[in-house]
Design an enzyme around this catalytic site. Sequence first.
Site, PDB file in Angstrom:
ATOM      1  N   GLY A  13      44.084  58.430  51.931  1.00 26.83           N
ATOM      2  CA  GLY A  13      43.834  57.297  52.839  1.00 26.83           C
ATOM      3  C   GLY A  13      44.908  57.191  53.908  1.00 26.83           C
ATOM      4  O   GLY A  13      45.266  56.103  54.359  1.00 26.83           O
ATOM      5  N   GLY A  16      44.937  55.065  57.402  1.00 24.05           N
ATOM      6  CA  GLY A  16      44.807  53.614  57.408  1.00 24.05           C
ATOM      7  C   GLY A  16      46.067  52.903  57.885  1.00 24.05           C
ATOM      8  O   GLY A  16      47.003  53.515  58.417  1.00 24.05           O
ATOM      9  N   GLN A  17      46.071  51.586  57.700  1.00 26.58           N
ATOM     10  CA  GLN A  17      47.159  50.753  58.219  1.00 26.58           C
ATOM     11  C   GLN A  17      48.516  51.155  57.630  1.00 26.58           C
ATOM     12  O   GLN A  17      49.494  51.305  58.359  1.00 26.58           O
ATOM     13  CB  GLN A  17      46.871  49.272  57.898  1.00 26.58           C
ATOM     14  CG  GLN A  17      47.835  48.322  58.595  1.00 26.58           C
ATOM     15  CD  GLN A  17      47.721  46.877  58.130  1.00 26.58           C
ATOM     16  OE1 GLN A  17      46.987  46.556  57.195  1.00 26.58           O
ATOM     17  NE2 GLN A  17      48.453  46.001  58.783  1.00 26.58           N
ATOM     18  N   ASP A  39      42.471  62.183  54.305  1.00 27.53           N
ATOM     19  CA  ASP A  39      41.600  61.006  54.433  1.00 27.53           C
ATOM     20  C   ASP A  39      40.161  61.500  54.405  1.00 27.53           C
ATOM     21  O   ASP A  39      39.902  62.691  54.573  1.00 27.53           O
ATOM     22  CB  ASP A  39      41.893  60.253  55.751  1.00 27.53           C
ATOM     23  CG  ASP A  39      41.495  58.776  55.688  1.00 27.53           C
ATOM     24  OD1 ASP A  39      42.390  57.915  55.685  1.00 27.53           O
ATOM     25  OD2 ASP A  39      40.285  58.485  55.632  1.00 27.53           O
ATOM     26  N   ILE A  40      39.249  60.565  54.238  1.00 24.44           N
ATOM     27  CA  ILE A  40      37.824  60.933  54.234  1.00 24.44           C
ATOM     28  C   ILE A  40      37.322  61.150  55.656  1.00 24.44           C
ATOM     29  O   ILE A  40      36.278  61.735  55.886  1.00 24.44           O
ATOM     30  CB  ILE A  40      36.994  59.847  53.508  1.00 24.44           C
ATOM     31  CG1 ILE A  40      35.626  60.382  53.104  1.00 24.44           C
ATOM     32  CG2 ILE A  40      36.891  58.572  54.332  1.00 24.44           C
ATOM     33  CD1 ILE A  40      34.872  59.469  52.168  1.00 24.44           C
ATOM     34  N   ARG A  41      38.081  60.644  56.658  1.00 28.29           N
ATOM     35  CA  ARG A  41      37.660  60.820  58.057  1.00 28.29           C
ATOM     36  C   ARG A  41      38.681  61.682  58.793  1.00 28.29           C
ATOM     37  O   ARG A  41      39.804  61.872  58.313  1.00 28.29           O
ATOM     38  CB  ARG A  41      37.466  59.465  58.747  1.00 28.29           C
ATOM     39  CG  ARG A  41      38.679  58.560  58.682  1.00 28.29           C
ATOM     40  CD  ARG A  41      38.349  57.125  59.089  1.00 28.29           C
ATOM     41  NE  ARG A  41      39.435  56.212  58.746  1.00 28.29           N
ATOM     42  CZ  ARG A  41      40.308  55.703  59.605  1.00 28.29           C
ATOM     43  NH1 ARG A  41      40.235  56.008  60.881  1.00 28.29           N
ATOM     44  NH2 ARG A  41      41.259  54.876  59.198  1.00 28.29           N
ATOM     45  N   TYR A 146      37.371  43.072  45.098  1.00 30.25           N
ATOM     46  CA  TYR A 146      38.568  43.842  45.446  1.00 30.25           C
ATOM     47  C   TYR A 146      39.706  43.517  44.464  1.00 30.25           C
ATOM     48  O   TYR A 146      40.376  44.419  43.942  1.00 30.25           O
ATOM     49  CB  TYR A 146      38.964  43.499  46.883  1.00 30.25           C
ATOM     50  CG  TYR A 146      40.315  44.022  47.338  1.00 30.25           C
ATOM     51  CD1 TYR A 146      40.514  45.369  47.603  1.00 30.25           C
ATOM     52  CD2 TYR A 146      41.384  43.143  47.529  1.00 30.25           C
ATOM     53  CE1 TYR A 146      41.751  45.832  48.056  1.00 30.25           C
ATOM     54  CE2 TYR A 146      42.617  43.599  47.978  1.00 30.25           C
ATOM     55  CZ  TYR A 146      42.794  44.944  48.237  1.00 30.25           C
ATOM     56  OH  TYR A 146      44.013  45.405  48.681  1.00 30.25           O
ATOM     57  N   LYS A 150      41.758  45.883  41.762  1.00 29.73           N
ATOM     58  CA  LYS A 150      43.219  46.041  41.785  1.00 29.73           C
ATOM     59  C   LYS A 150      43.817  45.763  40.400  1.00 29.73           C
ATOM     60  O   LYS A 150      44.776  46.415  39.987  1.00 29.73           O
ATOM     61  CB  LYS A 150      43.833  45.122  42.856  1.00 29.73           C
ATOM     62  CG  LYS A 150      43.568  45.623  44.267  1.00 29.73           C
ATOM     63  CD  LYS A 150      44.368  46.902  44.527  1.00 29.73           C
ATOM     64  CE  LYS A 150      43.869  47.704  45.672  1.00 29.73           C
ATOM     65  NZ  LYS A 150      44.535  48.995  45.845  1.00 29.73           N
TER      66      LYS A 150
END
Length: 321
Positions: A13, A16-17, A39-41, A146, A150
């Site tokens: 990931g 991301g941020q 990442d997936i993208r 979510y 977690k």
Amino acid sequence: MAEAPGDRILVTGALGQIGTELVSTLRKRYGRDAVLATDIRDPDQDSNFSQGPFAKLSVLDGESMERIVVEEGIGTIFHLAAILSATGEKDPELCQRVNVGGTVCVLEAARDFGLRVFSPSSIAVFGPDSLKTAPQSSPLNPTTIYGKTKVTGEVLGMNYWKQYGVDVRGIRFPGLVSWKAPAGGGTTDYAVDIFRAALDDGHYECFVSEETRLPMMYIDDAIRATENLMDADKAHLGTSRVGYNIRGISFTAGELADAIAEKIPGFTCNFVPDFRQKVADSWPDDVDDMSAREDWGWKAEYDLDKMVDEMLFNLSKNQSS
Ligand code: NAD
Ligand code: SER
């Protein structure tokens, strides 16, 4: 435990941020080629990610993950791939699948190949029954999907540590405020979006109420906390090793808007709560981080004013360059 195939770092990931900032910090520290971003993208062609090793990888593809671990000589995984709270409320099945399924794939690879793992948790593990200042040890009864994923992530991490000796560490991050990458579908995104809107439009429509108070943190503190926890002597980490509370700043959406208006005269904000209000209302106002302070010396450096100054300075600089 098997000996790790190498000492390189894999970040899931990574686009991301948090990943955007963590990858560059890790590359500065260990060298560009020591950190494999995944990442997936695909990354934007003009982004920093095009200047270092990158692989497309879904965290649900355990086979490819294990192949990459071996071929790339990985010793540590920073596991950041996840679906955040607001997106999770809209697509609970995806949230459950990525957050729990992805964490299982990472922990299985860690068990098979003797890897260390950083797997962040969140203040979302707390539910409406939490104290306003959430203690480290308290019942975890989140109402969001979510938050539930977690809690499961923390339970899984602790099981892999206790049963298989996998060195899993984690932090219950507060809402993170940063300027390099946009926030990724969370409830605390307003505390990021408000800065761009203030600079671009002089106005922001905030999706939580003015009185909404949440635990927040500037990204530099969060990255430093991640490094500090991963650097800490294993012997000093106690029962909170997979989900340390860390305190940054606690402010209301109204206080944030006022702090920005002090720096950008004429800035206005109105408050139009949507479905994310219910999520925000289920989380505590603040957290108690005594365990992190005692176990690995945690201390935040950014208060509200310092964070607002940093955000406005960096975003303005970025816009003009
Ligand atoms: P983000 O949404 O900005 O980034 C997540 C990344 O995961 C994205 O780049 C996305 O493309 C990728 N991703 C999604 N599905 C994937 C898959 N199947 N395989 C591989 N990659 C996939 O999230 P973030 O803010 O960087 O958060 C990172 C971690 O920190 C998450 O575990 C999150 O729960 C936790 N956290 C974040 C915050 C915050 O405020 N940002 C607060 C608390 C905890
Ligand atoms: N910032 C995250 C969210 O709002 C909290 O983990 O989803």
